[in-house]
Design a protein around this motif. Structure first.
Motif, PDB file in Angstrom:
ATOM      1  N   LEU A  93      77.901  54.005  72.560  1.00 34.24           N
ATOM      2  CA  LEU A  93      76.458  53.745  72.499  1.00 34.24           C
ATOM      3  C   LEU A  93      76.168  52.476  73.299  1.00 34.24           C
ATOM      4  O   LEU A  93      77.038  51.637  73.501  1.00 34.24           O
ATOM      5  N   PRO A 104      86.665  57.857  69.201  1.00 36.92           N
ATOM      6  CA  PRO A 104      85.325  58.343  69.514  1.00 36.92           C
ATOM      7  C   PRO A 104      84.320  57.875  68.451  1.00 36.92           C
ATOM      8  O   PRO A 104      84.619  57.944  67.256  1.00 36.92           O
ATOM      9  N   PRO A 105      83.151  57.406  68.868  1.00 37.54           N
ATOM     10  CA  PRO A 105      82.193  56.854  67.905  1.00 37.54           C
ATOM     11  C   PRO A 105      81.803  57.832  66.803  1.00 37.54           C
ATOM     12  O   PRO A 105      81.665  57.427  65.647  1.00 37.54           O
ATOM     13  N   ALA A 106      81.645  59.105  67.137  1.00 37.06           N
ATOM     14  CA  ALA A 106      81.241  60.057  66.099  1.00 37.06           C
ATOM     15  C   ALA A 106      82.316  60.118  65.011  1.00 37.06           C
ATOM     16  O   ALA A 106      82.004  60.185  63.820  1.00 37.06           O
ATOM     17  N   GLU A 107      83.576  60.081  65.428  1.00 39.95           N
ATOM     18  CA  GLU A 107      84.655  60.142  64.433  1.00 39.95           C
ATOM     19  C   GLU A 107      84.718  58.864  63.599  1.00 39.95           C
ATOM     20  O   GLU A 107      84.940  58.912  62.391  1.00 39.95           O
ATOM     21  N   SER A 126      81.473  56.462  57.079  1.00 38.24           N
ATOM     22  CA  SER A 126      80.513  56.989  56.105  1.00 38.24           C
ATOM     23  C   SER A 126      81.205  57.715  54.958  1.00 38.24           C
ATOM     24  O   SER A 126      80.561  58.157  54.022  1.00 38.24           O
ATOM     25  N   ILE A 184      78.374  47.652  58.324  1.00 32.45           N
ATOM     26  CA  ILE A 184      78.893  48.079  59.636  1.00 32.45           C
ATOM     27  C   ILE A 184      77.701  48.432  60.524  1.00 32.45           C
ATOM     28  O   ILE A 184      77.072  49.479  60.351  1.00 32.45           O
ATOM     29  N   SER A 185      77.419  47.562  61.464  1.00 28.25           N
ATOM     30  CA  SER A 185      76.285  47.820  62.361  1.00 28.25           C
ATOM     31  C   SER A 185      76.709  48.757  63.488  1.00 28.25           C
ATOM     32  O   SER A 185      77.896  48.997  63.708  1.00 28.25           O
ATOM     33  N   GLN A 186      75.730  49.279  64.218  1.00 24.21           N
ATOM     34  CA  GLN A 186      76.038  50.136  65.374  1.00 24.21           C
ATOM     35  C   GLN A 186      76.877  49.382  66.395  1.00 24.21           C
ATOM     36  O   GLN A 186      77.836  49.910  66.942  1.00 24.21           O
ATOM     37  N   LEU A 213      80.480  49.010  65.078  1.00 17.81           N
ATOM     38  CA  LEU A 213      81.236  50.268  65.129  1.00 17.81           C
ATOM     39  C   LEU A 213      81.587  50.613  66.582  1.00 17.81           C
ATOM     40  O   LEU A 213      82.703  51.019  66.903  1.00 17.81           O
ATOM     41  N   LEU A 273      76.443  51.578  56.257  1.00 12.98           N
ATOM     42  CA  LEU A 273      76.131  51.703  57.685  1.00 12.98           C
ATOM     43  C   LEU A 273      74.693  51.320  57.953  1.00 12.98           C
ATOM     44  O   LEU A 273      74.182  51.493  59.052  1.00 12.98           O
ATOM     45  N   TYR A 295      82.276  56.979  62.925  1.00 12.39           N
ATOM     46  CA  TYR A 295      81.133  57.049  62.026  1.00 12.39           C
ATOM     47  C   TYR A 295      81.458  57.963  60.845  1.00 12.39           C
ATOM     48  O   TYR A 295      81.141  57.652  59.689  1.00 12.39           O
ATOM     49  N   GLY A 296      82.096  59.080  61.140  1.00 12.20           N
ATOM     50  CA  GLY A 296      82.496  60.012  60.083  1.00 12.20           C
ATOM     51  C   GLY A 296      83.438  59.342  59.089  1.00 12.20           C
ATOM     52  O   GLY A 296      83.339  59.570  57.883  1.00 12.20           O
TER      53      GLY A 296
END
Lengths: 589, 641, 285
Positions: free
Chosen positions: A6, A58-61, A67, A43-45, A48, A74, A63-64
């Motif tokens: 991001l 990978p960011p999506a992972e 969370s 945990i801010s964007q 992360l 988050l 994040y998964g």
């Protein structure tokens, strides 16, 4: 890999703590998330994103993963946050009144008001409990137990003082004949010398003389069964792992003690941390592991502090590291991993995913851990209590050990007494002691009250009636009686307890802690809670009998078709309340 | 806001057009076909058959390509047939055919998955060949090592275990240094070299000067990395070497390809399961176009046009009189137009005005022609220059036939849609022109054409439509209907029997020749070109859908160069080469090193990058040096509102 | 000639399937054995190009000696295994799993689910009108994909296709936990800001229609999607030389959707953005 990140940057504070992980890999994801949480409280964007950049995740992972854990947020929240336990033992001991006061004084639970409702904090002997946390350059945590609204409000405002210095205590402290608890509350848990002065590291020396197969033979002949709930023969597990040709082998000490009402492992780790380290070293030696992970639940700050101390002292004296105790070729070390608020991570394969930096979802078995476990390699997973039995076996010999307990359940066993009981705490008794004798040891229900029921084995266990107190506490007797010793929970309910609310809390616990991977558990735990609400609240869909039937059908599919033990047992306690305590008839009235 | 218009999607052609008084006007099919035929007849009558050129289409079916070369050879009587494979992979075909006798990649995709080491050289497969790259990633996820050789750190390079950043146009020094290191470390496969190759001694001498330090100086790749790759490749049980246009789109593309083939010969990484040499084809049927003989020097199935037995066979089948000599390739045809030796072309589905390097020059050459017939699905920039425009059906979804992919797999193309009213099948159109030129051509179905090809090309004999259907495609060679060959080529090189082993593979002691377009103080930046994931070539097809990824043409700069030039992302700059000048917005890419800049060629209607690329071509294969232009970048003066 | 890889020869394993003795190759799953015997076992999360996710639990069968039911899609056959696919326990499990799914999720575009439900007498409305659901607004944040997570059953197939099993883009993951778990980009950012490259391989494997192509979604919305009037023709993509197989779904002489045959050795059902979406140009007419 070609990561797409991001377009957001971390704050300076976040960058500094994340940069410490430079050069490391995916398996450091959970520690990195902790580092950020410890520093800023959420945990801010940007944070992360930066973790992903540094660890190549990978960011999506990421994040998964982030969370997945309830200790992480988050979205923005203040540095100070207090987790107030509302689970079984605390509920029985006034957690609701405490939360009502906090709601009045601080506002409803949430990031804004600075307090959150929490599942079991593992200090059931001092209920009600709360854990105060403050992020910062040095994160501070303080356990408040037993606590009251005034204290929580004061600490929530002022922030916790750094890890409290109170010592682990057990009611039997110093009693003769204790094996597992002999040092707890007696010796200085920070002192390796004290540990050695009380027999510490004799067992490892014996192990090194016996050799790996000798150790496995002793443990097998001692008929040591796993104490985490599944009661699998430890010797067989070690032997199966030791025989795997694939290298390396790993050892995981499961200290993610999260079953409501369970706190025995915490007391062992706080009261006798070196014993845990020595036991792991012996297990590693026997099963051919070069590395051990101690997966500690995130809510045990004192245990963390004491274990870190124990590991570093053990390293200094070559009880960990290369060529341990001068034994050529035996190298072993231990890394502590902190959980972050997920009961499911105590499941023996979910714990691997969590350590590896993935979501703590159980894996499908087979393959079993002894074949493909942590990082896909042969792995031994043992509970803390199981492990600390090993030095006892090696010191006393397996024959002496089998003389303790019964034919089918050998050795001593720890039980966690909490709820409406006069002297709550962890008790060590030989297997075969009756439930009544154990309750007497803890002083029974408070004066003037009547025993209503005992929840045996935890939220995944079952209820026992007052007329069943002659039940011998052994694996085989519990099984024959249609219940389980589980993790050793003995949660006592007297006639003042509200059984309906208690059952609802059990249902809510499973709904909250389901990982969500499989349908029976993910949706079944929700439907179970809904139906139970209708029953308890006397608001049936059509008739209470229909709701009871629905509950039984959902329970059956969870038991039959869930991936792991969580879903398979999510209906146990409720079923036993309906059938064994007669709650079915009560609800149908 | 950008003042530049977005590329408008093209609309299908549904009516033939003819040029009258300089203007293209609608016409009936009969009129247009008559005009097309008449123009060819006129020019051939006046200037001889070699005044005719056929631009066949690497995107059309094998069947169409077969008919196009047959039309050229049997109806017109020349060998001037070629396709846009010239603009990309002709050097691969030329190099592989020279060494091994046939111009195809040697391995199957499954073998890539089973390889232990994969080298991607000058290839951004992650974006340009995404599904091929999935096979690579299967291998990588199983534990194979991936090395990427590229001046840019692309998304492909980001998956590599090691990225070798070489200076543009220094592929031969790098390959030679790897070879020298393998030789010096005694990692050569001696039994393979002795048994299956020739020219080794000469080759050893050719690479001798390229020591690691010398190569590091020339290529910019650290000596240690060169050494590592050399050892890894030589020691791998199954080593794969794949390349794309980063190797071929140079003035010496064929030499580049040969320098890579040398490495496989040195180590025996070819002719075995899992080891191989694989050019990744940029267009769906570049492989098939060549296989079908739509190239000036080979008959269908790579049969040598200069071999009298071969031409005799075709003459007997076609009732023709083929010239047994090589025709002109695409580049030579363009040159012949400039000289006036070529006066008419039949362009099927190609867009040379926008796809050729230095497009202004191409337009000038086409303007020299007396008669241009363009057969296409769109009114492309090239069609706009035609005298006759014939609306065609889209090969891949409106006709029946076959394509051949990068692993030599011939697969069925099936008609899913009816072409728009007014458009006709390519083969049908061609047949109607042939008829008008006096050839007794009946319109044939794809399958009929294919069966004719099978009867003439041993590589394809065993591939009936039915069998292609049943097996999900078949890799060539497939000489028999009763069996299948191994998935890899050139297993013969490992045979113990010298007769079965056949012609040895020859080492190529090629010489380094730096890019033609020299960097000077005036033109200090090296421009290289490539593809992006969601766009394709000149954008005629890919502009048809809206992509959330598409950001239009940009000049990609390293952060350091952006700072040096004092330009920001999105800022419009002037780009000048020795040939022309364009403007484009800046994009910052930290995968670029200072001095190297990058553009695509996907948006020629917005920004025509080929105005500034160089036309210097490979003398063997005729491919232009798209990958190495010298340019200057100037900040534009701030506009006053 | 050197050795060509064909793998080790497979031994046969003998087992009992619903009372019948069956021999299947070593390594085969119970589901494979059922398929070979012509027994149809309902599955949702099973994907022929993916490793079993074991998530949906629709395909559970009874194996004698096993405490719980086992997922037929992933459990490998062992010698002497005795399997019941239609016992009372399996029927109960299948019915309840379908009811639970149907009570939380919109299964209106899930193929076959109606047949399965009526076959076992499943009634998702049994949980009452106040049963919590996953219904939520459809997400349309780009011109190519539509995500309707009210239809998502959390089968993990999209995540696996996007992740290390095929595409390796990792644009989406499972986030949250329990009933709140969901398929998400990081911080739920819109797809155009995520790592998504619009290969459509997630849609290719989605079993419920939670993920769909915009064209299909729009046509369903305006009532012009008619599968019975569609033809499916497999051809080859023209956007590069890899030779990916495309199956064109054509309605009224218009391509309305592109998929890829899962058995293709070139694609295994996967495509890139160009193959998946680059067809509009032929029908700009």
């Amino acid at each position: 890999m070609d990561l797409k990140l991001l377009d957001v940057e971390p704050t300076e504070a976040e960058r500094v703590v994340v940069d410490l992980f430079t050069g490391m890999g995916r398996d450091q994801l959970l520690p990195a998330l902790h580092a950020v949480n410890d520093r800023v409280g959420w945990i801010s964007q940007g944070a992360l994103n930066h973790i992903c950049r540094v660890l190549h995740v990978p960011p999506a992972e990421a994040y998964g993963v982030a969370s997945f854990y309830s200790l992480f947020s988050l979205s923005e929240r203040p540095a100070k946050i207090t987790h107030v336990c509302v689970d079984l033992a605390c509920q029985v001991n006034g957690a609701k009144a405490l939360c009502d006061r906090l709601t009045d004084e601080l506002g409803p639970a949430g990031a804004k008001s600075g307090w959150l409702r929490s599942p079991c904090l593992g200090v059931c002997e001092k209920a009600p409990a709360a854990l105060a946390f403050e992020a910062g350059e040095v994160a501070k945590e303080q356990l408040l137990a037993p606590t009251h609204a005034g204290e929580v409000i004061a600490v929530a405002a002022a922030g916790p003082s750094h890890v409290d210095g109170e010592r682990a205590e057990v009611p039997q402290a110093g009693s003769p004949g204790l094996r597992l608890l002999k040092r707890v509350g007696v010796v200085d848990p920070e002192s390796l010398d004290d540990y050695r002065a009380t027999g510490g590291y004799h067992a490892l020396r014996t192990a090194l003389l016996l050799g790996p197969s000798g150790v496995i033979r002793e443990v097998s002949d001692a008929k040591l069964m796993g104490r985490g709930g599944a009661a699998f023969p430890t010797g067989r597990k070690w032997d199966a792992t030791a025989k795997q040709p694939v290298r390396p082998h790993y050892l995981v000490c499961n200290a993610d003690e999260s079953e409501p009402g369970t706190f025995k492992d915490r007391l062992l780790m706080e009261g006798d941390p070196f014993a845990v380290i020595e036991s792991m070293t012996i297990a590693g030696f026997a099963a051919g592991c070069s590395r051990g992970y101690l997966y500690l639940r995130g809510e045990y700050p004192r245990a963390l502090h004491l274990l870190r101390n124990a590991i570093s002292k053990a390293r200094e004296r070559n009880f960990l590291g290369e060529n341990i105790m001068g034994h050529e070729g035996f190298s072993f070390d231990i890394e502590i991993r902190r959980g972050a608020g997920a009961y499911i991570c105590g499941e023996e394969t979910a714990i691997f995913n969590s350590i590896e930096g993935f979501r703590g979802e159980p894996r499908s078995k087979p393959p079993f851990p002894v074949e493909k476990g942590l990082f896909g390699k042969p792995t031994v997973v043992n509970n803390v209590e199981t492990l600390v039995n090993v030095p006892v076996i090696l010191t006393e010999g397996c024959e002496a050990y089998t003389r303790v307990g019964t034919e089918g359940s050998t050795g001593p066993k720890l039980f966690c007494l909490s709820g409406n009981v006069s002297r709550p705490g962890v008790y060590e008794v030989p297997f075969g002691t009756t439930l009544g004798e154990l309750l007497d040891l803890a002083g029974g229900v408070p004066p003037g009250r009547e025993l209503r029921a005992v929840l045996l084995g935890g939220a995944a266990g079952g209820f026992v009636r007052p007329d069943e107190l002659d039940l011998p506490l052994t694996l085989e007797d519990a099984r024959a009686a249609g219940t389980t010793l589980g993790s050793g929970v003995v949660l006592v309910l007297d006639d003042t307890a509200d059984l309906g609310s208690f059952l609802l809390r059990i249902a809510a616990f499973f709904r909250d802690e389901s990982c969500g991977q499989c349908v029976p558990c993910r949706i079944g735990t929700v439907r179970q809670e809904e139906a139970l609400h209708r029953l308890v609240g006397k608001r049936p869909l059509s008739t209470s009998a229909a709701d009871l039937q629905l509950l039984r059908e959902v329970g059956q599919v969870m038991r039959d078709s869930s991936i792991c033990g969580l879903g398979q047992t999510a209906w146990n306690a409720i079923e036993s309340a309906l059938d064994r305590l007669g709650y079915a008839e009560e609800a149908a009235k | 806001m950008s003042r530049r218009k977005k590329t408008e999607p093209y609309v299908r052609l549904t009516q033939p057009l003819v040029r009258d008084a300089g203007i293209l006007r609608p016409a009936t099919w009969d009129e247009a076909l008559d005009r097309a035929a008449e123009g060819f007849r006129r020019n051939v009558a006046k200037n001889g058959p070699d005044a005719f050129g056929m631009f066949s289409c690497a995107r059309a079916t094998n069947e169409m390509n077969y008919m196009a070369q047959k039309f050229t050879r049997a109806v017109i009587g020349t060998n001037n047939v070629d396709s846009c494979n010239r603009t990309c992979h002709a050097p691969s075909v030329a190099g592989l055919a020279k060494v091994f006798g046939s111009g195809g990649g040697t391995s199957s995709y499954q073998e890539i998955e089973d390889a232990d080491l994969i080298v991607l050289w000058g290839s951004n497969a992650r974006e340009a060949h995404p599904i091929f790259f999935q096979h690579v990633l299967k291998a990588v996820n199983k534990g194979a090592k991936l090395y990427v050789v590229d001046p840019r750190l692309t998304s492909t390079g980001r998956w590599a275990h090691k990225w070798l950043r070489l200076n543009v146009g220094t592929d031969i020094p790098l390959a030679h240094a790897i070879a020298r290191e393998i030789i010096a470390s005694n990692l050569i496969n001696r039994s393979f070299i002795e048994r299956a190759t020739e020219g080794f001694e000469e080759f050893v001498k050719a690479v001798e000067p390229w020591t690691l330090p010398v190569a590091e100086l020339e290529t910019g790749v650290p000596a240690e990395l060169i050494r590592e790759l050399a050892h890894a490749y030589a020691k791998a049980d199954r080593g794969q070497l794949s390349w794309t246009l980063g190797i071929t789109e140079h003035h010496n593309g064929t030499d580049n390809v040969l320098s890579l083939i040398n490495l496989a010969l040195l180590t025996g990484q070819v002719g075995r399961y899992g080891a191989g040499l694989n050019p990744l084809r940029g267009q769906n049927n570049v492989q098939g176009g060549g296989d079908m003989g739509a190239i000036p020097d080979r008959m269908p199935g790579f049969q040598d046009i200069t071999d009298p037995d071969v031409t005799a066979k075709f003459n007997a089948a076609w009732g023709s009189n083929i010239q047994a000599r090589k025709g002109w390739n695409l580049t030579q045809m363009l040159e012949a137009m400039e000289r006036g030796d070529m006066t008419t072309v039949y362009i099927i589905g190609e867009n040379p005005v926008q796809s050729e390097a230095d497009c202004e020059h191409t337009i000038k050459r086409l303007s020299n022609l007396d008669h241009i017939v363009v057969q296409d699905i769109f009114l492309t920039k090239t069609a706009q220059m035609a005298h006759v425009v014939l609306p065609a059906a889209a090969a891949w979804c409106e006709t029946d036939g076959t394509f051949t992919n990068s692993e030599r797999r011939v697969q069925r193309v099936r008609k899913a849609l009816n072409p728009p009213e007014g458009a006709r099948d390519d083969i049908e159109i061609m047949s109607q022109i042939a008829e008008r030129l006096g050839a007794p051509w009946q319109h044939m179905t794809g399958e009929k054409v294919w069966d004719e090809l099978r009867s003439l090309s041993p590589l394809h004999t065993g591939m009936s439509y039915q069998r292609l259907e049943e097996l999900g495609g078949i890799q060539w060679p497939c000489p028999s209907e009763d069996s299948l060959e191994p998935s890899f080529l050139h297993g013969r090189l490992w045979e113990e029997d010298p007769v079965k082993r056949g012609m040895p593979a020859t080492f190529s002691p090629v010489l380094h020749s730096p890019p033609v377009d020299e960097l000077t103080e005036e033109f200090p930046y090296r421009l290289t070109t490539g593809r992006r994931l969601d766009s394709y070539n000149t954008g005629v097809q890919s502009a048809g859908f809206e992509s959330p990824l598409r950001k239009g043409e940009t000049l990609d700069l390293s952060p350091q160069d952006a700072e040096k030039l004092n330009v920001k992302a999105g800022e419009e700059v002037q780009i000048t080469s020795r040939r022309g000048q364009i403007q484009a917005p800046v994009r910052i890419d930290d995968g670029l090193t200072p001095g190297l800049v990058f553009m695509t060629f996907h948006f020629p209607d917005e920004i025509d990058v080929n105005i500034i690329t160089i036309e210097a071509t490979c003398p063997i294969a005729g491919t232009a040096e798209y990958k190495a232009a010298a340019i200057r970048i100037d900040k534009l003066p701030v506009k006053v509102a | 000639m050197t050795i060509v890889e064909i793998g080790l020869p497979k031994r046969l394993v003998e087992m009992t399937l619903d009372g019948e003795s069956v021999r299947v190759p070593e390594g085969a799953t119970i589901l494979d054995a059922c398929t070979a015997k012509g027994k149809s076992i309902p599955t949702l999360c099973y994907g022929d190009t993916l490793k079993p996710a074991n998530a949906c639990r629709v395909c559970m069968v009874e194996v004698e000696g096993s405490r719980t039911l086992v997922p037929s899609c992933s459990r490998k056959v062992e010698p002497g295994m005795v399997v019941h696919t239609d016992s009372e326990r399996t029927q109960h499990s299948r019915k309840l799993v379908l009811e639970l799914l149907g009570s939380a999720t919109d299964l209106s575009t899930t193929p076959h689910v109606d047949e399965w439900m009526s076959a076992c007498g499943a009634d998702p409305s049994r949980f009452g009108p106040e049963a919590e659901t996953k219904l939520q607004p459809t997400i349309v944040d780009n011109p190519l994909y539509v995500r309707d997570y009210g239809k998502c059953i959390m089968c993990y197939k999209c995540v696996d296709a996007c992740g290390d099993q095929w595409q390796n883009s990792f644009a989406i993951s499972v986030a949250g936990r329990g009933f709140d778990s969901r398929i998400s980009t990081e911080f739920s950012t819109p797809l155009p800001d995520s790592a998504c490259v619009y290969c459509g391989n997630c849609i290719e494997v989605c079993p419920t229609g939670a993920l769909s192509f915009k064209r299909e979604h729009d046509k369903r919305e305006d009532g012009t999607w008619d599968e019975s009037a569609q033809t499916q023709t497999t051809t080859v993509c023209t956007f590069c030389g890899v030779g990916c197989n495309l199956t064109l779904h054509v309605q009224d002489n218009e391509i309305v959707k592109v998929t890829s045959p899962h058995e293709s050795t070139v694609t295994h059902g996967n495509l890139c953005i160009k193959g998946r979406f680059g067809w509009q140009h032929v029908q700009n007419r």
